[in-house]
Design an enzyme around this catalytic site. Structure first.
Site, mmCIF file in Angstrom:
data_model
loop_
_atom_site.group_PDB
_atom_site.id
_atom_site.type_symbol
_atom_site.label_atom_id
_atom_site.label_comp_id
_atom_site.label_asym_id
_atom_site.label_seq_id
_atom_site.Cartn_x
_atom_site.Cartn_y
_atom_site.Cartn_z
ATOM 1 N N GLU A 173 0.838 -1.213 0.000
ATOM 2 C CA GLU A 173 0.000 0.000 0.000
ATOM 3 C C GLU A 173 0.869 1.257 0.000
ATOM 4 O OE1 GLU A 173 -3.287 -0.155 2.805
ATOM 5 O OE2 GLU A 173 -4.091 -1.930 1.815
ATOM 6 N N GLU A 295 -5.094 -8.806 -0.203
ATOM 7 C CA GLU A 295 -5.901 -8.442 0.981
ATOM 8 C C GLU A 295 -7.346 -8.329 0.543
ATOM 9 O OE1 GLU A 295 -4.555 -5.307 3.608
ATOM 10 O OE2 GLU A 295 -2.448 -5.801 3.216
HETATM 11 O O1 AHR Z 1 -5.349 -5.795 7.037
HETATM 12 C C1 AHR Z 1 -5.283 -4.605 7.741
HETATM 13 C C2 AHR Z 1 -4.611 -3.496 6.954
HETATM 14 O O2 AHR Z 1 -5.391 -3.180 5.842
HETATM 15 C C3 AHR Z 1 -3.266 -3.802 6.357
HETATM 16 O O3 AHR Z 1 -2.234 -3.645 7.254
HETATM 17 C C4 AHR Z 1 -3.155 -2.805 5.252
HETATM 18 O O4 AHR Z 1 -2.337 -3.235 4.198
HETATM 19 C C5 AHR Z 1 -4.606 -2.578 4.838
HETATM 20 O O5 AHR Z 1 -4.921 -1.245 4.752
#
Ligand code: AHR
Length: 492
Positions: A173, A295
């Site tokens: 990110e 994610e």
């Molecule tokens: O999964 C929680 C958070 O969500 C992670 O650390 C990040 O990459 C995303 O914003």
């Protein structure tokens, strides 16, 4: 009656087993007091890894595990997590509750966890607050098999042989917690870091670039244009968030309207992947670069009374259906999507396992993953299901059904179907083209929409045999109860 058509002649892409991957971050009780309890814990463990969790994850056939973050990855300095534990440097985990991180779980422990589970490791390196040298040396420490300062250090720490990492992400990110970068800037940074992440011996690194946040198509455009040739994968992060960041809703107390809103938001995953695929197809028509959805999952408000920085939430039948829908979507996009990692493994967000001291429960999401393991490395088949729009209000309409099908190496067809309606059952008439099923077996996860497992009552929500599937002249027919996820195995 809704028609389901499965075409055994229409063999499509291989469903990479890594689509069933998971994500583990140094966040709340995911690692510490989750999967890792330490060697001296009274909780049964092997080298500090909780034995009941490890067994459950291997039973679920977890193929690949991402670590150490997430946002944590871009403030993690790997050298702080090696060597004698008493000497390891402490740090503040600024992203997740400002707790002190003692670095007792580091590189060696992560590989030990993956060894015990029997899964492939996937490491996320630090671009945001790290350096090219630091990342390059980590790869050398992990993979080099000759004489060097890094290999000497590795041997001193008890591991003379290389670990052999393949999946390696260069930042997380970086448009946000990983450095607030513009795509043009990150694309150059990616190229620079990737250059110094060397291949050693036979091991070819699979380099994953930080990809877009949900529907940020400009990020994908710039990355593919400026750095597409340097990467093997581009990540995508997309969570199901019902309202907004300040009000994500309760994981367990919700009404029908909220149920359908969750489903509608989940189904957006299909459009978002399609949008990124179109861009990637223009720059990479031969699909050399994979989309890695590393994610995804439901993100609700934390359980009342728990640390807001720990992201601990319960998990209901709603989560089971959301998992089933997303996994069907990934299967259908398996031409381009080669890995996906639900957030997160234990005690964080849409976890498959929750713990309370020595007690452990398997969530409804766990049972869906275990049921869907039949798709791992199978061949996607063309399939279609007749859908209707359902919901309680005009603005909150969702599809009522979701499906995907695959054929395994023995010629058996597995089809997974979700009934998204929370009140009505669905009669399904399934036509199978190109195969005459001789027998059929089924499994189901179902319940009331807000049913969940508790530490007191144990595992009430679980996968159970699904009877009542009838063989017909051209396939099978069955009735799906409301709020259900079903797997059928059609044997030739
Ligand atoms: O999964 C929680 C958070 O969500 C992670 O650390 C990040 O990459 C995303 O914003």
């Amino acid at each position: 009656m809704s028609k389901l058509v499965i075409n055994a002649y229409d063999k499509q892409s291989r469903i990479d087993k890594n689509i069933y991957g998971h994500f583990s971050e140094h966040l709340g009780r995911c690692i510490y007091n989750g999967v890792y309890v330490g060697e001296n814990s009274p909780i049964p463990n092997e080298n500090g890894m909780r034995s009941d969790i490890v067994k459950a994850l291997s039973d679920m056939k977890l193929p690949v595990l991402r670590w150490p973050g997430g946002c944590f990855a871009d403030e993690y300095h790997w050298m702080d997590g090696i060597g004698p534990k008493e000497n390891r440097k402490k740090m503040v985990n600024t992203n997740w509750g400002d707790v002190t991180e003692d670095n007792s779980f580091g590189t060696h422990e992560f590989f030990e966890l993956c060894r015990q589970i029997g899964c492939e490791p996937y490491i996320n390196g630090n671009v945001g607050s790290g350096s090219v040298q630091e990342m390059s040396e980590w790869v050398e420490y992990l993979n080099f098999d000759g004489v060097s300062p890094m290999t000497a250090m590795r041997a001193e720490n008890g591991h003379p042989d290389p670990f052999g990492i393949r999946y390696f992400a260069i930042g997380n990110e970086n448009w946000g917690c990983g450095g607030s970068m513009r795509p043009e800037y990150y694309a150059d940074e990616f190229r620079r870091y990737a250059t110094f992440c060397r291949n050693y011996g036979e091991n070819k690194l699979y380099k994953i670039a930080c990809g877009p946040n949900s529907a940020d198509y400009n990020w994908t455009e710039v990355l593919m244009k400026q750095a597409g040739h340097h990467m093997n994968g581009l990540s995508l992060h997309h969570y199901t968030i019902c309202h907004d960041w300040d009000h994500k809703g309760s994981a367990t107390a919700f009404d029908e309207s909220e149920w359908y809103l969750t489903m509608k938001k989940t189904l957006e995953m299909d459009d978002i992947i399609t949008g990124h695929e179109h861009i990637m197809d223009r720059y990479d028509p031969r699909r050399r670069v994979a989309l890695i959805v590393d994610e995804w999952g439901n993100w609700f408000d934390v359980e009342p009374g728990t640390n807001p920085g720990f992201l601990y939430q319960q998990n209901t039948i709603r989560d089971a259906v959301v998992a089933g829908i997303n996994l069907n979507i990934f299967n259908k996009h398996s031409r381009r999507v080669k890995m996906a990692n639900i957030a997160q493994l234990v005690n964080v967000l849409q976890a498959v396992i929750l713990t309370d001291g020595e007690r452990m429960i398997l969530t409804p999401t766990y049972h869906v993953f275990k049921m869907y393991a039949c798709h791992q490395n199978a061949t996607l088949l063309g399939s279609f299901i007749e859908k209707r729009k359902i919901g309680v209000e005009d603005k909150v309409k969702s599809d009522d059904l979701s499906e995907s099908a695959s054929v395994d190496e023995n010629g058996n067809i597995n089809v997974t179907v979700c009934n998204i309606s929370c009140t009505e059952s669905r009669d399904i008439d399934a036509i199978v083209v190109g195969m005459k099923p001789a027998s059929v077996e089924g499994e189901i996860v179902t319940g009331r929409m807000d049913d969940f497992n508790t530490f007191e009552s144990g595992n009430n929500v679980k996968a159970e045999p699904f009877d009542g599937v009838k063989l017909t002249d051209d396939g099978v027919s069955f009735t799906l109860p409301p709020c259900s996820v079903v797997k059928l195995t059609l044997k030739a």
